[in-house]
Write a protein that holds these residues in place. Structure first.
Motif, PDB file in Angstrom:
ATOM      1  N   ARG A  29      11.673   0.023 -81.848  1.00 56.51           N
ATOM      2  CA  ARG A  29      10.574  -0.909 -81.538  1.00 56.51           C
ATOM      3  C   ARG A  29       9.907  -0.551 -80.217  1.00 56.51           C
ATOM      4  N   LEU A  30      10.722  -0.257 -79.216  1.00 56.32           N
ATOM      5  CA  LEU A  30      10.170   0.115 -77.913  1.00 56.32           C
ATOM      6  C   LEU A  30       9.390   1.418 -78.008  1.00 56.32           C
ATOM      7  N   GLU A  31       9.903   2.370 -78.797  1.00 54.96           N
ATOM      8  CA  GLU A  31       9.203   3.639 -78.981  1.00 54.96           C
ATOM      9  C   GLU A  31       7.853   3.424 -79.651  1.00 54.96           C
ATOM     10  N   GLU A  32       7.817   2.504 -80.605  1.00 58.83           N
ATOM     11  CA  GLU A  32       6.555   2.203 -81.284  1.00 58.83           C
ATOM     12  C   GLU A  32       5.575   1.544 -80.328  1.00 58.83           C
ATOM     13  N   VAL A  33       6.062   0.655 -79.464  1.00 52.12           N
ATOM     14  CA  VAL A  33       5.195   0.028 -78.465  1.00 52.12           C
ATOM     15  C   VAL A  33       4.624   1.082 -77.521  1.00 52.12           C
ATOM     16  N   ARG A  34       5.489   2.002 -77.071  1.00 50.16           N
ATOM     17  CA  ARG A  34       5.015   3.067 -76.184  1.00 50.16           C
ATOM     18  C   ARG A  34       3.997   3.947 -76.893  1.00 50.16           C
ATOM     19  N   ARG A  35       4.256   4.238 -78.170  1.00 53.76           N
ATOM     20  CA  ARG A  35       3.327   5.081 -78.924  1.00 53.76           C
ATOM     21  C   ARG A  35       1.966   4.403 -79.044  1.00 53.76           C
ATOM     22  N   LEU A  36       1.971   3.103 -79.367  1.00 54.78           N
ATOM     23  CA  LEU A  36       0.709   2.388 -79.517  1.00 54.78           C
ATOM     24  C   LEU A  36      -0.042   2.289 -78.188  1.00 54.78           C
ATOM     25  N   ALA A  37       0.693   2.185 -77.091  1.00 59.65           N
ATOM     26  CA  ALA A  37       0.055   2.066 -75.785  1.00 59.65           C
ATOM     27  C   ALA A  37      -0.686   3.325 -75.395  1.00 59.65           C
ATOM     28  N   PHE A  38      -0.304   4.456 -75.976  1.00 62.22           N
ATOM     29  CA  PHE A  38      -0.919   5.732 -75.615  1.00 62.22           C
ATOM     30  C   PHE A  38      -1.646   6.385 -76.791  1.00 62.22           C
ATOM     31  N   THR A  39      -1.997   5.585 -77.802  1.00 63.25           N
ATOM     32  CA  THR A  39      -2.632   6.120 -79.004  1.00 63.25           C
ATOM     33  C   THR A  39      -3.919   5.373 -79.316  1.00 63.25           C
ATOM     34  N   ASP A  40      -4.949   6.112 -79.698  1.00 65.16           N
ATOM     35  CA  ASP A  40      -6.196   5.502 -80.152  1.00 65.16           C
ATOM     36  C   ASP A  40      -6.010   5.011 -81.580  1.00 65.16           C
ATOM     37  N   ALA A  41      -6.258   3.736 -81.813  1.00 68.59           N
ATOM     38  CA  ALA A  41      -5.952   3.120 -83.104  1.00 68.59           C
ATOM     39  C   ALA A  41      -6.787   3.703 -84.241  1.00 68.59           C
ATOM     40  N   LEU A  42      -8.039   4.054 -83.979  1.00 73.29           N
ATOM     41  CA  LEU A  42      -8.915   4.520 -85.055  1.00 73.29           C
ATOM     42  C   LEU A  42      -8.593   5.945 -85.483  1.00 73.29           C
ATOM     43  N   THR A  43      -8.463   6.852 -84.529  1.00 74.64           N
ATOM     44  CA  THR A  43      -8.316   8.276 -84.848  1.00 74.64           C
ATOM     45  C   THR A  43      -6.877   8.757 -84.873  1.00 74.64           C
ATOM     46  N   GLY A  44      -5.967   8.002 -84.266  1.00 75.58           N
ATOM     47  CA  GLY A  44      -4.592   8.453 -84.169  1.00 75.58           C
ATOM     48  C   GLY A  44      -4.369   9.474 -83.067  1.00 75.58           C
ATOM     49  N   LEU A  45      -5.422   9.817 -82.316  1.00 79.95           N
ATOM     50  CA  LEU A  45      -5.287  10.735 -81.196  1.00 79.95           C
ATOM     51  C   LEU A  45      -4.735   9.988 -79.978  1.00 79.95           C
ATOM     52  N   ALA A  46      -4.432  10.737 -78.927  1.00 78.73           N
ATOM     53  CA  ALA A  46      -4.060  10.102 -77.666  1.00 78.73           C
ATOM     54  C   ALA A  46      -5.261   9.321 -77.130  1.00 78.73           C
ATOM     55  N   ASN A  47      -4.990   8.348 -76.251  1.00 78.56           N
ATOM     56  CA  ASN A  47      -6.092   7.584 -75.663  1.00 78.56           C
ATOM     57  C   ASN A  47      -6.277   7.942 -74.185  1.00 78.56           C
ATOM     58  N   ARG A  48      -7.200   7.245 -73.512  1.00 74.74           N
ATOM     59  CA  ARG A  48      -7.510   7.572 -72.126  1.00 74.74           C
ATOM     60  C   ARG A  48      -6.286   7.396 -71.219  1.00 74.74           C
ATOM     61  N   ARG A  49      -5.470   6.394 -71.490  1.00 76.51           N
ATOM     62  CA  ARG A  49      -4.275   6.171 -70.686  1.00 76.51           C
ATOM     63  C   ARG A  49      -3.344   7.377 -70.761  1.00 76.51           C
ATOM     64  N   ALA A  50      -3.180   7.932 -71.969  1.00 81.49           N
ATOM     65  CA  ALA A  50      -2.325   9.109 -72.131  1.00 81.49           C
ATOM     66  C   ALA A  50      -2.902  10.314 -71.407  1.00 81.49           C
ATOM     67  N   VAL A  51      -4.226  10.492 -71.495  1.00 81.71           N
ATOM     68  CA  VAL A  51      -4.867  11.623 -70.818  1.00 81.71           C
ATOM     69  C   VAL A  51      -4.662  11.525 -69.313  1.00 81.71           C
ATOM     70  N   ASP A  52      -4.883  10.338 -68.759  1.00 84.71           N
ATOM     71  CA  ASP A  52      -4.722  10.168 -67.310  1.00 84.71           C
ATOM     72  C   ASP A  52      -3.307  10.535 -66.871  1.00 84.71           C
ATOM     73  N   ALA A  53      -2.312  10.066 -67.639  1.00 81.85           N
ATOM     74  CA  ALA A  53      -0.921  10.344 -67.269  1.00 81.85           C
ATOM     75  C   ALA A  53      -0.611  11.826 -67.359  1.00 81.85           C
ATOM     76  N   HIS A  54      -1.023  12.480 -68.451  1.00 88.98           N
ATOM     77  CA  HIS A  54      -0.740  13.900 -68.634  1.00 88.98           C
ATOM     78  C   HIS A  54      -1.525  14.763 -67.658  1.00 88.98           C
ATOM     79  N   LEU A  55      -2.767  14.370 -67.377  1.00 85.96           N
ATOM     80  CA  LEU A  55      -3.586  15.167 -66.472  1.00 85.96           C
ATOM     81  C   LEU A  55      -3.044  15.112 -65.046  1.00 85.96           C
ATOM     82  N   ASP A  56      -2.581  13.944 -64.616  1.00 87.14           N
ATOM     83  CA  ASP A  56      -1.970  13.839 -63.291  1.00 87.14           C
ATOM     84  C   ASP A  56      -0.754  14.763 -63.182  1.00 87.14           C
ATOM     85  N   GLU A  57       0.090  14.746 -64.213  1.00 88.08           N
ATOM     86  CA  GLU A  57       1.271  15.609 -64.213  1.00 88.08           C
ATOM     87  C   GLU A  57       0.879  17.080 -64.227  1.00 88.08           C
ATOM     88  N   ALA A  58      -0.143  17.418 -65.020  1.00 85.78           N
ATOM     89  CA  ALA A  58      -0.572  18.812 -65.136  1.00 85.78           C
ATOM     90  C   ALA A  58      -1.116  19.340 -63.817  1.00 85.78           C
TER      91      ALA A  58
END
Length: 381
Positions: free
Chosen positions: A183-212
């Motif tokens: 359940r927690l994994e699904e919540v995390r997935r939804l928090a970082f996923t665009d509902a329409l396309t299934g791609l990552a969302n802006r929140r995921a990009v910001d997190a990954h780009l900072d790390e990169a």
């Protein structure tokens, strides 16, 4: 084993699983906690892959035999080889019974088991130097999910009926812990996923780009960002309806994902509205520009929309020091703006220019050139 020690084992198992932060940590905590609670020397957690008719081992903990890996890639067992597994996997308890655990020994069937079983576990116990094991079905939502297996070495006390009953309780705790983790994994997935396309969302990009960018600063790894704007979405929404517009977004998302696959490990994302991006960490800038070019070509062939405006910025190109994710994003965004303004059918790349193609810079960057072109293409704040 006394009631107090068993209660302590249950609590420790539940706490260990609750503290886990990844699926593998959850599996390890489940098998390890059950192994300690039952006084075993080895434990494994397996999942039933119904479509393939097999048990797949997720984790092995404790005293592993030769060839046993902690997280095996391909340790599987066909369920038809294990009569007792087949019974509980086919809902033996559906009529009101419970999926109780059972005991196997290296000497043969445990007391109380009806004859005729072909005990592959017996051979496995002998081959791996183990004297006995207890096997407990793990049930999720009334259906078999997999099994918990705990073994003791030759010479150790053999598991008894009380141990099997306790293993059944531990399997229930494991089941609850796995359900919570999923359940927690699904919540995390939804928090970082665009509902329409299934791609990552802006929140995921910001997190990954900072790390990169941090990796770029520490290790010099190449970080590239492709920012693109889907042309013609408003026209489609206005003339054919938002349902058709959503279909265009979904189709473009598939094209973006396909082109992103050209870059190992690239993250494909929808930033919002008609804006998308690709984040690549590691591949050379030329490979990223090539993937962006393919994205432009494929997008122009979609039956809906009017192609895509695509801008690229890479730390491998002459764009100056990149100390923040914001700066790389602004450069890619400025390049995308110019591609949009010029109706370019190919990517515009920050730091690169042809004979009649001014280099993309940000408006607040120092330069000896103060051109109208430079003042025109400003990055977004």
């Amino acid at each position: 084993m006394g009631e107090d020690s068993r209660l302590a084992g249950i609590v420790a198992l539940a706490q260990g699983m609750a503290a886990a932060r990844s699926s593998r940590d959850v599996w390890r905590a489940a098998a390890g906690g059950a192994c300690r609670a039952l006084g075993g020397s080895f434990a494994a957690l397996s999942v039933w892959e119904r479509d393939l008719g097999r048990l797949r081992v997720l984790v092995n903990v404790g005293e592993r035999a030769e060839g046993e890996q902690e997280f095996p890639d391909d340790e599987t067992y066909p369920v038809h080889q294990f009569a007792e597994i087949t019974e509980f996997l086919h809902e033996r308890w559906a009529g009101g019974g419970e999926p109780n655990a059972w005991v196997e020994t290296a000497q043969g069937p445990a007391a109380g088991r009806r004859p005729g079983y072909v005990h592959q576990r017996v051979a496995a116990l002998r081959r791996r130097g183990r004297g006995c094991c207890v096997v407990a079905p793990v049930v999720q939502h009334g259906r078999a999910w997999g099994e918990l297996y705990v073994a003791r070495p030759v010479g150790a006390p053999v598991f008894d009926r009380g141990d099997a009953d306790f293993a059944t309780v531990l399997a229930s705790v494991v089941s609850a812990g796995i359900a919570q983790s999923e359940r927690l994994e699904e919540v995390r997935r939804l928090a970082f996923t665009d509902a329409l396309t299934g791609l990552a969302n802006r929140r995921a990009v910001d997190a990954h780009l900072d790390e990169a960018v941090e990796r770029h600063r520490r290790e010099g790894v190449v970080v590239s960002l492709v920012v693109c704007d889907l042309n013609g979405l408003k026209r489609v929404n206005d003339t054919r309806g938002h349902a058709v517009g959503d279909r265009l977004l979904e189709r473009f998302g598939s094209v973006l994902s396909l082109c992103g696959a050209m870059l190992p490990g690239a993250l494909a994302a929808r930033l919002g509205g008609d804006e998308f991006c690709l984040l690549a960490v590691g591949p050379p800038a030329d490979e990223v520009v090539k993937a962006a070019g393919e994205l432009c070509r494929r997008s122009s062939e979609l039956e809906l929309g009017e192609g895509v405006a695509c801008g690229v910025a890479s730390t491998e190109d002459p764009i100056g020091p990149v100390h923040s994710a914001r700066r790389l994003f602004r450069l890619a965004d400025a390049a995308q703006y110019r591609a949009k303004a010029e109706r370019a059918t190919r990517p515009v790349v920050a730091g690169r220019a042809g004979p009649d193609d001014p280099v993309v810079r940000l408006a607040d960057e120092p330069s000896s050139e103060q051109t109208p072109e430079r003042r025109r293409f400003r990055g977004r704040p």
